[in-house]
Design an enzyme around this catalytic site. Structure first.
Site, mmCIF file in Angstrom:
data_model
loop_
_atom_site.group_PDB
_atom_site.id
_atom_site.type_symbol
_atom_site.label_atom_id
_atom_site.label_comp_id
_atom_site.label_asym_id
_atom_site.label_seq_id
_atom_site.Cartn_x
_atom_site.Cartn_y
_atom_site.Cartn_z
ATOM 1 N N ASP A 14 0.642 -1.516 -0.197
ATOM 2 C CA ASP A 14 0.429 -0.016 0.048
ATOM 3 C C ASP A 14 0.572 1.280 -0.163
ATOM 4 O O ASP A 14 1.879 1.355 1.162
ATOM 5 C CB ASP A 14 -0.908 -0.035 0.633
ATOM 6 C CG ASP A 14 -1.973 -0.979 1.134
ATOM 7 O OD1 ASP A 14 -2.454 -0.868 -0.185
ATOM 8 O OD2 ASP A 14 -2.458 -1.417 2.163
ATOM 9 N N ASP A 154 -10.302 -5.581 -0.816
ATOM 10 C CA ASP A 154 -9.191 -5.420 0.227
ATOM 11 C C ASP A 154 -9.639 -4.006 0.918
ATOM 12 O O ASP A 154 -10.282 -3.349 1.036
ATOM 13 C CB ASP A 154 -8.154 -3.761 -0.652
ATOM 14 C CG ASP A 154 -6.519 -3.396 0.017
ATOM 15 O OD1 ASP A 154 -6.193 -3.846 1.362
ATOM 16 O OD2 ASP A 154 -6.421 -2.671 -0.899
HETATM 17 ZN ZN ZN Z 1 -4.036 -2.028 -0.451
#
Ligand code: ZN
Length: 196
Positions: A14, A154
């Site tokens: 991320d 996610d």
């Molecule tokens: Zn992510």
């Protein structure tokens, strides 16, 4: 990280810029460091404004796929072409409040549609159950894409909801907190697989 390598299919990284999302994480230098310690695929989820500027840097750092947010794209087709030309797989993602219909027209141009089931920016948030319907809708449309498009999800994913998201049509479950904070990481992953 190495301890989970034997029982996962890849690593989802991320990337946050403190502008598109309120948090800041890391950039290509860290991706490159991760690349050196694993041969599993690295999926770079760019939660950043102007992602096109950084496609080459993340690809050079070792990204196998690059996922960009529809909310950040002025010319999606150009950005997808740039990712594809770099040699990486093309991923498109969208925030929970963005209508899923905005992503559907791009299915023929992408390899993966990532549905955010929490608002991006921080780990540890609760799964938003409305996401299931979004996965179902995407799954119903992907057959028309004319190419295999994987659906991933996610945010807040763990053993308690894995079965439902898989049944809705998700191919890839992105899990962070539920694995890394579990007393037994292998068991946490296996419990999600059993959800299937
Ligand atoms: Zn992510």
């Amino acid at each position: 990280m190495r301890d989970v390598e034997p029982f996962v299919e890849g690593f989802h990284l991320d990337i946050m810029d403190g502008v598109f999302v309120p948090n800041i994480s890391y950039g290509p230098v860290v991706v490159e460091a991760v690349r050196r310690v694993t041969s599993l695929p690295l999926h770079c989820h760019l939660m950043i404004t102007s992602p096109a500027k950084y496609v080459a840097a993340f690809r050079a750092a070792g990204a196998d796929s690059i996922l960009v947010h529809i909310e950040t794209l002025e010319s999606p087709e150009e950005v997808f072409a740039a990712i594809r030309a770099s040699g990486a797989s093309v991923g498109l993602t969208l925030n929970p409040e963005t209508p899923i219909q905005r992503a559907l027209p791009w299915l023929p141009s992408i390899d993966e549609l990532l549905i955010m089931s929490v608002h991006p920016g921080f780990g540890g948030q609760a799964f938003q159950p409305e996401s299931l319907e979004r996965v179902r809708l995407a799954a119903a449309h992907r057959d028309r894409a004319g190419r295999p498009v994987r659906i991933s999800i996610d945010g807040g994913i763990g053993p308690e909801n894995a079965r439902r998201v898989i049944a809705a049509g998700a191919d890839i479950l992105v899990a962070g907190t539920s694995v890394f904070r579990a007393p037994n990481r292998r068991e946490a992953v296996e419990a999600m697989r059993r959800g299937a």
